[in-house]
Design a protein around this motif. Structure first.
Motif, PDB file in Angstrom:
ATOM      1  N   TRP A 232       0.815  -1.218   0.000  1.00  0.00           N
ATOM      2  CA  TRP A 232       0.000   0.000   0.000  1.00  0.00           C
ATOM      3  C   TRP A 232       0.848   1.267   0.000  1.00  0.00           C
ATOM      4  N   SER A 233       2.102   1.155  -0.436  1.00  0.00           N
ATOM      5  CA  SER A 233       2.980   2.323  -0.384  1.00  0.00           C
ATOM      6  C   SER A 233       2.571   3.396  -1.389  1.00  0.00           C
ATOM      7  N   HIS A 234       1.718   3.057  -2.362  1.00  0.00           N
ATOM      8  CA  HIS A 234       1.204   4.087  -3.272  1.00  0.00           C
ATOM      9  C   HIS A 234       0.146   4.952  -2.585  1.00  0.00           C
ATOM     10  N   PHE A 312      10.412  -0.075   6.178  1.00  0.00           N
ATOM     11  CA  PHE A 312       9.171  -0.838   6.103  1.00  0.00           C
ATOM     12  C   PHE A 312       8.442  -0.583   4.788  1.00  0.00           C
ATOM     13  N   THR A 313       7.544  -1.482   4.470  1.00  0.00           N
ATOM     14  CA  THR A 313       6.641  -1.326   3.336  1.00  0.00           C
ATOM     15  C   THR A 313       5.222  -1.441   3.868  1.00  0.00           C
ATOM     16  N   THR A 314       4.471  -0.368   3.785  1.00  0.00           N
ATOM     17  CA  THR A 314       3.103  -0.386   4.302  1.00  0.00           C
ATOM     18  C   THR A 314       2.248  -1.368   3.518  1.00  0.00           C
ATOM     19  N   ARG A 382      -6.237   1.721   7.478  1.00  0.00           N
ATOM     20  CA  ARG A 382      -5.523   2.342   6.344  1.00  0.00           C
ATOM     21  C   ARG A 382      -6.231   3.611   5.872  1.00  0.00           C
ATOM     22  N   ASP A 383      -7.550   3.539   5.678  1.00  0.00           N
ATOM     23  CA  ASP A 383      -8.300   4.704   5.207  1.00  0.00           C
ATOM     24  C   ASP A 383      -8.210   5.859   6.199  1.00  0.00           C
ATOM     25  N   PHE A 384      -8.277   5.538   7.490  1.00  0.00           N
ATOM     26  CA  PHE A 384      -8.208   6.580   8.514  1.00  0.00           C
ATOM     27  C   PHE A 384      -6.845   7.276   8.482  1.00  0.00           C
ATOM     28  N   LEU A 385      -5.783   6.510   8.278  1.00  0.00           N
ATOM     29  CA  LEU A 385      -4.450   7.101   8.194  1.00  0.00           C
ATOM     30  C   LEU A 385      -4.316   7.975   6.951  1.00  0.00           C
TER      31      LEU A 385
END
Length: 495
Positions: A232-234, A312-314, A382-385
């Motif tokens: 999800w790094s994009h 890290f890679t999210t 993820r959406d909240f971040l």
């Protein structure tokens, strides 16, 4: 592989391993034996020091008295996160664990507040939030009240290494066995499920079920079972963190600070014996040397250690339960610690496993349900971040300009559009973040509703203002009676 699960092997220590072992042994009980394999030669990431309120439920399940927990982990109370400069430089807002106002029938308090604003009554939303008022005053003590209007939800800051050590002692008291060693080889059954771990000293650790807490290495779930990873790094492009401890403050604030920086953000976490500091950044916009300089030149107190970097890679594992392996902690995925969710994801993973524990063998329906719930949880966090990043007005900074233009998930754009157009917030399923959390971050990041619920028109302007002022008064009353945060912590640790 036999069907009945009698032996569970946890690979890896740290918070993930020892919390998994302690909770599972406590919840499932004597019907299983648990062996944890770890090596003193393998370090732990251990930068997560801030939590959210569900950590208190974990402590209750494990029977941990609060005063003992505070002493053993050098913990302090956490009422909120203060976001500094996230919308614009020099401005800040709080995301508290409380809720502004009080519960209202059929629509949330903020609709009444919004109507008052439209009538020219300019009050700050956070002035109706007891957590905010206590955080600003540096006050804290648990409030035991049946009246929800004066609830004071809280979590903790603590030393992650001390927490893991404390959990180890609890686990061993519960009957968990610890084995020292580094895994050299992983044996599988014919169906591909894990049979045993062979250590470098030749010892073989057999098990019926395995919990992979091996961190970013994901030794079982990825290296052996190859479940894949959703990158999800994009959407969340930060890929590095630098952490360093520093001397404690004279006064410990009961909140976490999150400070926007040119290519990411910096955390400041107050503990009893030191401060936790870190800088999360995107290496495409800032070098490691620049990021280190940014962190070290923005410490409140003198450093007491050397900075260390974590890459890290999210994202998340596509399957967090596969065959007879469940990944917990960093092996299951990574979301940057912007909202202190790392330890919570450990907790929720293991409590979910306890709910679907395969005592009579792994069943496909249970695996599918576990994985679906895990995926939903990660997606919602993820959406909240993402919301924190994309709704910014930090113009002229390349990182922030670019991230504003991201193509965000439709689930988030819908939520934002619904709020902007109607003022309405809907909590989806078991979303970790309540409506009050979304409200605070949306408003804090400058997303304003253009309407409010018509129920708020059911009283006159005078009645509305009187109600709001009455709520403010009720929220203010407990503050004078609360001890300072430090007085409370010192008193509890003296017990």
């Amino acid at each position: 592989m036999q069907n009945t699960i009698k032996k569970v092997v946890v690979l890896g220590g740290g918070t993930a391993g020892w919390l998994s072992a302690a909770l599972l042994q406590k919840i499932i009980g004597p019907s299983i034996s648990i062996e944890l394999v770890e090596s003193e030669d393998i370090g732990i990431v251990g930068v997560g020091e801030a939590t959210i309120p569900p950590i208190r439920h974990v402590n209750q399940v494990l029977g941990i008295p609060e005063h003992e927990f505070l002493k053993q982990t050098k913990a302090t109370a956490k009422l909120a996160i203060r976001f500094e400069g996230w919308l614009r430089e020099g401005e800040s807002y709080y995301h508290t664990f409380g809720a502004p106002g009080k519960s209202m029938a059929f629509c949330h308090f903020h609709h009444f507040w919004q109507r008052a604003r439209s009538l020219g009554h300019n009050s700050d939303l956070w002035s109706y939030d007891l957590n905010y008022l206590a955080a600003e005053a540096g006050k804290f003590a648990p409030i035991n009240s049946k009246d929800s209007i004066i609830e004071l939800p809280f979590a903790y800051h603590f030393d992650a290494a001390l927490y893991a050590r404390y959990l180890r002692s609890i686990s061993e008291q519960l009957g968990v066995t610890r084995t020292e060693g580094i895994v050299e080889q992983v044996q599988t059954h014919e169906d591909g499920s894990i049979q045993s771990l062979q250590l470098k000293d030749g010892k073989v650790i057999e098990g019926d079920f395995f919990i992979d807490c091996s961190g970013f290495r994901a030794l079982l779930i990825q290296q052996k079972l190859g479940v894949g990873y959703d990158d999800w790094s994009h959407l969340l492009p930060c890929d590095s963190a630098i952490a360093v401890p520093s001397e404690r403050h004279e006064k410990t604030a009961p909140f976490t600070r999150s400070i926007a920086r040119p290519a990411g953000w910096q955390w400041r976490i107050p503990l009893q014996h030191r401060n936790g500091n870190g800088h999360v950044f995107c290496s495409r916009y800032m070098s490691e040397d620049e990021a280190t300089h940014t962190l070290m030149s923005n410490l409140d107190t003198q450093p007491i250690g050397e900075p260390r970097t974590v890459k890290f890679t999210t994202g998340r594992r596509r399957k967090q339960w596969h065959k007879n392996v469940v990944a917990v902690g960093l092996s299951s995925g990574f979301l940057e610690p912007l909202e202190s969710t790392s330890i919570h994801l450990i907790q929720s993973a293991i409590t979910r496993l306890a709910q679907y524990f395969p005592h009579d063998g792994v069943k496909s329906a249970a695996v599918a349900e576990y994985n679906q719930q895990s995926e939903t949880e990660y997606l919602q966090i993820r959406d909240f971040l993402i919301l924190h990043y994309i709704a910014n007005e930090r113009k002229g900074m390349r990182f922030w300009d670019d991230i504003r233009e991201l193509q965000v998930p439709s689930s988030l754009t819908h939520k934002m559009a619904l709020f902007e157009q109607t003022g309405k917030l809907d909590r989806e399923g078991n979303d970790l973040f309540l409506e009050s959390s979304w409200l605070q971050v949306l408003l804090g990041q400058g997303v304003e509703p253009k309407d409010y619920h018509p129920i708020a028109n059911g009283m006159s302007k005078e009645q509305l203002i009187q109600m709001l002022e009455s709520i403010q008064k009720v929220k203010q009353e407990p503050i004078a009676k609360l001890p300072t945060h430090d007085d409370y912590i010192n008193g509890m640790c003296a017990r």
